[in-house]
Design a protein around this motif. Sequence first.
Motif, PDB file in Angstrom:
ATOM      1  N   PRO A   1     -57.260 -44.091  10.050  1.00 56.74           N
ATOM      2  CA  PRO A   1     -58.466 -44.344   9.248  1.00 56.74           C
ATOM      3  C   PRO A   1     -59.437 -43.174   9.314  1.00 56.74           C
ATOM      4  O   PRO A   1     -59.605 -42.543  10.345  1.00 56.74           O
ATOM      5  N   VAL A   2     -60.053 -42.899   8.178  1.00 55.81           N
ATOM      6  CA  VAL A   2     -61.093 -41.876   8.102  1.00 55.81           C
ATOM      7  C   VAL A   2     -62.296 -42.474   7.389  1.00 55.81           C
ATOM      8  O   VAL A   2     -62.194 -43.516   6.757  1.00 55.81           O
TER       9      VAL A   2
ATOM     10  N   ILE B   1     -65.986 -35.672  12.443  1.00 60.04           N
ATOM     11  CA  ILE B   1     -65.894 -34.256  12.086  1.00 60.04           C
ATOM     12  C   ILE B   1     -65.432 -34.174  10.634  1.00 60.04           C
ATOM     13  O   ILE B   1     -64.477 -34.851  10.235  1.00 60.04           O
ATOM     14  N   LEU B   2     -66.100 -33.333   9.849  1.00 54.57           N
ATOM     15  CA  LEU B   2     -65.731 -33.220   8.429  1.00 54.57           C
ATOM     16  C   LEU B   2     -64.340 -32.629   8.298  1.00 54.57           C
ATOM     17  O   LEU B   2     -63.954 -31.724   9.053  1.00 54.57           O
ATOM     18  N   GLY B   3     -63.595 -33.145   7.336  1.00 57.90           N
ATOM     19  CA  GLY B   3     -62.213 -32.741   7.177  1.00 57.90           C
ATOM     20  C   GLY B   3     -62.052 -31.567   6.230  1.00 57.90           C
ATOM     21  O   GLY B   3     -63.012 -30.975   5.751  1.00 57.90           O
ATOM     22  N   LYS B   4     -60.801 -31.254   5.938  1.00 56.71           N
ATOM     23  CA  LYS B   4     -60.497 -30.100   5.104  1.00 56.71           C
ATOM     24  C   LYS B   4     -60.470 -30.517   3.638  1.00 56.71           C
ATOM     25  O   LYS B   4     -60.611 -31.679   3.310  1.00 56.71           O
ATOM     26  N   GLU B   5     -60.275 -29.532   2.763  1.00 55.14           N
ATOM     27  CA  GLU B   5     -60.293 -29.838   1.335  1.00 55.14           C
ATOM     28  C   GLU B   5     -58.950 -30.413   0.942  1.00 55.14           C
ATOM     29  O   GLU B   5     -57.957 -29.695   0.834  1.00 55.14           O
ATOM     30  N   LEU B   6     -58.914 -31.704   0.705  1.00 59.14           N
ATOM     31  CA  LEU B   6     -57.669 -32.376   0.346  1.00 59.14           C
ATOM     32  C   LEU B   6     -57.885 -33.204  -0.907  1.00 59.14           C
ATOM     33  O   LEU B   6     -59.007 -33.561  -1.241  1.00 59.14           O
ATOM     34  N   GLN B   7     -56.768 -33.506  -1.555  1.00 60.05           N
ATOM     35  CA  GLN B   7     -56.828 -34.374  -2.734  1.00 60.05           C
ATOM     36  C   GLN B   7     -56.272 -35.728  -2.376  1.00 60.05           C
ATOM     37  O   GLN B   7     -55.201 -35.829  -1.791  1.00 60.05           O
ATOM     38  N   SER B   8     -57.005 -36.755  -2.763  1.00 60.67           N
ATOM     39  CA  SER B   8     -56.537 -38.102  -2.439  1.00 60.67           C
ATOM     40  C   SER B   8     -55.279 -38.434  -3.248  1.00 60.67           C
ATOM     41  O   SER B   8     -55.214 -38.163  -4.444  1.00 60.67           O
ATOM     42  N   SER B   9     -54.274 -38.998  -2.588  1.00 62.82           N
ATOM     43  CA  SER B   9     -53.074 -39.414  -3.316  1.00 62.82           C
ATOM     44  C   SER B   9     -53.353 -40.651  -4.143  1.00 62.82           C
ATOM     45  O   SER B   9     -52.597 -40.978  -5.050  1.00 62.82           O
ATOM     46  N   VAL B  10     -54.414 -41.352  -3.817  1.00 59.59           N
ATOM     47  CA  VAL B  10     -54.709 -42.606  -4.513  1.00 59.59           C
ATOM     48  C   VAL B  10     -55.411 -42.341  -5.827  1.00 59.59           C
ATOM     49  O   VAL B  10     -55.081 -42.907  -6.862  1.00 59.59           O
TER      50      VAL B  10
ATOM     51  N   ALA C   1     -60.901 -45.989   5.471  1.00 62.47           N
ATOM     52  CA  ALA C   1     -59.581 -46.234   4.897  1.00 62.47           C
ATOM     53  C   ALA C   1     -58.580 -45.259   5.489  1.00 62.47           C
ATOM     54  O   ALA C   1     -58.947 -44.191   5.978  1.00 62.47           O
ATOM     55  N   PRO C   2     -57.291 -45.573   5.427  1.00 62.12           N
ATOM     56  CA  PRO C   2     -56.285 -44.626   5.911  1.00 62.12           C
ATOM     57  C   PRO C   2     -56.275 -43.384   5.045  1.00 62.12           C
ATOM     58  O   PRO C   2     -56.505 -43.450   3.841  1.00 62.12           O
TER      59      PRO C   2
ATOM     60  N   PHE D   1     -59.542 -47.994  -2.059  1.00 61.81           N
ATOM     61  CA  PHE D   1     -58.955 -47.508  -0.807  1.00 61.81           C
ATOM     62  C   PHE D   1     -58.437 -48.649   0.044  1.00 61.81           C
ATOM     63  O   PHE D   1     -57.336 -48.609   0.561  1.00 61.81           O
ATOM     64  N   VAL D   2     -59.271 -49.655   0.226  1.00 59.43           N
ATOM     65  CA  VAL D   2     -58.933 -50.763   1.112  1.00 59.43           C
ATOM     66  C   VAL D   2     -59.122 -52.034   0.305  1.00 59.43           C
ATOM     67  O   VAL D   2     -60.129 -52.206  -0.361  1.00 59.43           O
ATOM     68  N   ALA D   3     -58.139 -52.943   0.386  1.00 68.20           N
ATOM     69  CA  ALA D   3     -58.242 -54.140  -0.453  1.00 68.20           C
ATOM     70  C   ALA D   3     -59.278 -55.122   0.065  1.00 68.20           C
ATOM     71  O   ALA D   3     -59.851 -55.889  -0.698  1.00 68.20           O
ATOM     72  N   GLU D   4     -59.521 -55.107   1.376  1.00 69.22           N
ATOM     73  CA  GLU D   4     -60.369 -56.150   1.944  1.00 69.22           C
ATOM     74  C   GLU D   4     -61.844 -55.865   1.753  1.00 69.22           C
ATOM     75  O   GLU D   4     -62.651 -56.781   1.744  1.00 69.22           O
ATOM     76  N   ARG D   5     -62.232 -54.588   1.664  1.00 67.50           N
ATOM     77  CA  ARG D   5     -63.656 -54.274   1.516  1.00 67.50           C
ATOM     78  C   ARG D   5     -63.826 -53.356   0.322  1.00 67.50           C
ATOM     79  O   ARG D   5     -63.053 -52.422   0.153  1.00 67.50           O
TER      80      ARG D   5
END
Lengths: 460, 717
Positions: A234-235, A262-271, A218-219, B167-171
Amino acid sequence: MAGARPVRRRLRGPALTSLPIAPSDPATALAASSRAASPQAGAATRATRRVPSRWRPSPLLGPLRLWTLTLWTLIAAAAPTPVGAADLHDVIRDCQRKVVKIYGAGGVRGLEAYQTGVLISAEGHVLTALSYVLDTNELAVVLDDGRKFAAEIVGSDPVCELTLLRIAVGGESVAHFDLDDSAAAQTGDRVLALSNLFGIAAGDEAVSVLHGVVTAVAPLEARRGSFQANYRGPVYVLDAQANNPGAAGGALVGWDGRLLGILGKELQSSVTHAWLHYALPVDAFAAAVRDLRAGRGAQARSAALLPPDDPLTLDDLGLALVPDLLPRTPPYVDAIRDASPARQAGLQPDDLIVFVGGEPTASCAEVVAALQRHEKRAPVAIGVLRRGQLQQLEVGLTLNPLRSVRPRDETAPADAASPAASEPSAAPGPAAPGPAAPDPRGPAAPDADTIPAGAAKGTP
Amino acid sequence: MTRAPSTPAVPVAVAAPRRCRGAAALLALLACGGGVATRAQDLADPQRAALQHAMDRVAPAVVQIRTVGGVDQVDGAQIPNGPTTGLLISPEGYLVSSAFNFAQRPSSILVRMPDGSQQAAQWIGRDLNCMLVLLKVEPIAEMPAIETAPLAELQPGQWAVALGRTFVAERPNVSVGIVSQLGRMLGRVIQTDAAVSAANYGGPLVDVSGRVMGVLAPMAPQSTPPGEAGELAGAEYYDSGIGFAVPLEHIRERLPRWIAERDLHRGLLGISMIPGNPHAKPPRLTTVWPDSPAARAGWQAGDTIVAVDGQPVPSQTRLRFALARRYAGDAVRVALQRPQSGGEPASGPREESAPPVQTVETELTLVKELPPYRAAFLGALPAFEALGPRSPAPPAASATPAPEEARRASAVEGAAPGGVLVRAIWPASPAAEAGLLPGDLLTALDGRPIAEWGAAHAVLRSLHPGAPISAVVRRGAEEVALASRLAVPPERVLTRSELVAPPLAADAAVLRGELKLPDLPQTARYAAPEAPEGTCGLLVWLGSAEETAEESVGRWTDFCREARVAVVVAAPADADAGWDDADLPFLARLLPLVQSRLRTDPLRVAVGGVRQAGQTAYKLGLARRGTVRGVAAVDAPLPRTLKAPGNSPEGSLAFLAAANDNSPLAVLLRNDVVALRGAGYPAVLELLRGDSGSELAPTSEPLRDLLTRWLLGLGAL
């Protein structure tokens, strides 16, 4: 004793004893036997010269030799590696050797002074996350076997937030991931995350391994505090708790040992407003890393979306929303200008705008921002909620065929008059020419014959 | 001469004669056998394929929900405004989601259907026992069908896949784990270790065959509240390896009822049980809420519940398990054991050995909320001696052979045999109308024998104002039966002339000392009259640092003797800031410490303070309702952030609000008292005549007098 028999008798004994009873790998068995055979091979060649000339391979051995050669080749080709858990262990061990521990700046105010990195070349290039840990002159990289090197920064990519380091391995080559031999993962794939989370591995201790599944591709919509992450592509979102202090820069691999990201940093999802466990896919940064290795600076990569030259606004559509007082004011339509594109499309006051061009909009600010991503010339699909029912409407300035956009032209007075004449009842559109428009319209309006011709010409 | 047998340099097999061919075939067989055995990588593929198939089966029923409008914050927490997940559970278009996703009360709900189209959803209602919501959309041409996994077939350790569509609507997004345990949260939910978070609340928990086990929802592991939890409870556990799913089997059972009733509430009985370890103590009743299903079914304090719908419930926890899945409107059959009349209500400290019991079968219908409780008032004031020492009475008292029960009572309580002594009657009260006189020995109330004042209060807790009450008193040598109707508690404090309370002798010793908790900075000093155990009440006065000084506590000595209370004066941690919420833990620990050290009467415990301290007194009183029985707030309006919960039988508090009659706070206090009375508490407002501008201080005489009169009236029946 006939010719062939002494050969058989001579070969039987050593042939059987030189082969192991139950080879784990017939290929290695063959190699062992040929190694075992080689001291005697020399003797054999010497002996061959002394073999009586009566010895000659029988004609039957020709096809027989071919058959067994084929058989052994097939076996060797199909030979599998050792079974079961030992296989995964080897994969993990192999990957752990390619992940390094990085120590740098930090250690105050709860910020850890360590993170993880990934070896990507035999000469000692290390890829890691761009963070405050690298903000020091004394950056140390410790390999899986405990060897410690000083590292220097080669370059960074601010969009992906990755940095390339180099350690001086000297002449020795180090185990490394090959970015060209990476793989792509899909939702549901089982993955392994290798990192030095919480700095628990030190010295010659191997990094930690976590297992999980790719939750989604997902983005990246995430933030840390009030800072949005730069990378929006996308990640891989993971369900393993892979993003912990010190894990940034670690490796995400599949069960076959190929690098996925590569593993990313500590972030909070906006979703979801929850901590996000994610990894940057190799595709996202492979080009940037190539540039950095080659010494080229980060190339400006074209943005996914360029803003349109002439963006659409609410005023263009003749639409006014309710006053935007709250952080997320629901986008109810307050008023619609008469004879505007919005009116033509069928929008009514008290409609709730929920989609603009297919994008969901939950607030007035989002509606304005979504409209700005559309060109003025193109129609845009708007979804509204009216009395509990979802309506899909199409609004566009071009849908109004009567709108005049051409200024009065001295060389073509007929054109100037007729497009204006072709708008008998429409109010002036927002971009209609100002003072010239009302005059010709008035006297020309009753002339019905010119209207169709004017309409044809006036249509942009 | 033959040389050593030689082998050619080429692989042996090339020139293998017939016998070597046999060996080669054997080796080939072994090698192929090794090839057939799978590698870890090969094993991963069938697993991956199975999980993918399970996901694909259920994915069409997992829908994405977007909401518009609503508040931004609930309980101080920012609500995420991203998409959430729901599960279509019926072909008519009903879909279920988690209440967490709708905590902000959105004005519009949009659902993305399996074919990609968008629809506005209609809100049907909530299930407040499991924190789920029910929505309805118009069915599309091909509605997805899901299969329910029967609960009886699920086992801990089996695969569990959590799906969401955030996260993604399609999947759908997926997380894989196992079933950790079944029947969690009092038998209501399945526990899993798949990553359950806002990314998949409202989505399904699927087994490896593609059957849906449950709907994911947040729950707080530590809380098994008697009431209904908030919508956000448990959401903070998303990264902890613990997640919950409400079984789909249960949801489907309730679906027709959910559609009809729209909102489903947890069913309530209206009882309180004996305190102690709920896993060990039997469910014996101490109080029955008036006008509750239990009251209407005829339950009484002292009954023990033995079975619910045929299932035995040996402990209170088992009772909660049996009732947790019941909803308001459910009918339950409950079997009780009632001690035979002649026994005592179970407020005595010791168990009777094998009392005679009768089993009563009752049937009742649970309700969603209990009627507000109002304290009932009789008007009899206890004699201080009746509260009496816990030691047995001296042998001289039993020279005359007393009846069997009386002797047993006196052995247990040491009180006056078979009753409690009334010292005074509140004027114009039900007791006065019934003809109760000071000096009477109250032996039975509402048909139940009384041995001590706690028992009398317990009887009155189950009754409401206006209920008829019968009493049996011993006056001299005769037994008199009286009857009256209970009333609402009075709205004033007794005057001096109405008080019948001889103060302790002027030379009665008053013990003084200091109280300090080792890890907390606050201090307290007490002054306690030396009196038989249990005859003195307790007043915790929230004062200032100066007031806890030795000499200022000494000024309370006369007050102690007159009001028959032990006074504990406490000082806040921060002298400049005064009393605030940070001091509440100290006070909470101080109360039991004082009561155990000073042996005060548990029925007469009050806290008080002036202004800021008075507001802290309100908070402490409402937080510790069972322990604290009265709150005296001087010049202190009710804190605006405090919402007084409705009164309950065990936690009835008496409030006293006092101020100067020309104080600007008088209007506020009047409103507060009206609000507290509306919540069912007995509350009194007293405006004292004082000099304008003079502050009421504990040293001022009018306040002392008021407190004395109020404290002596505390604990009235």
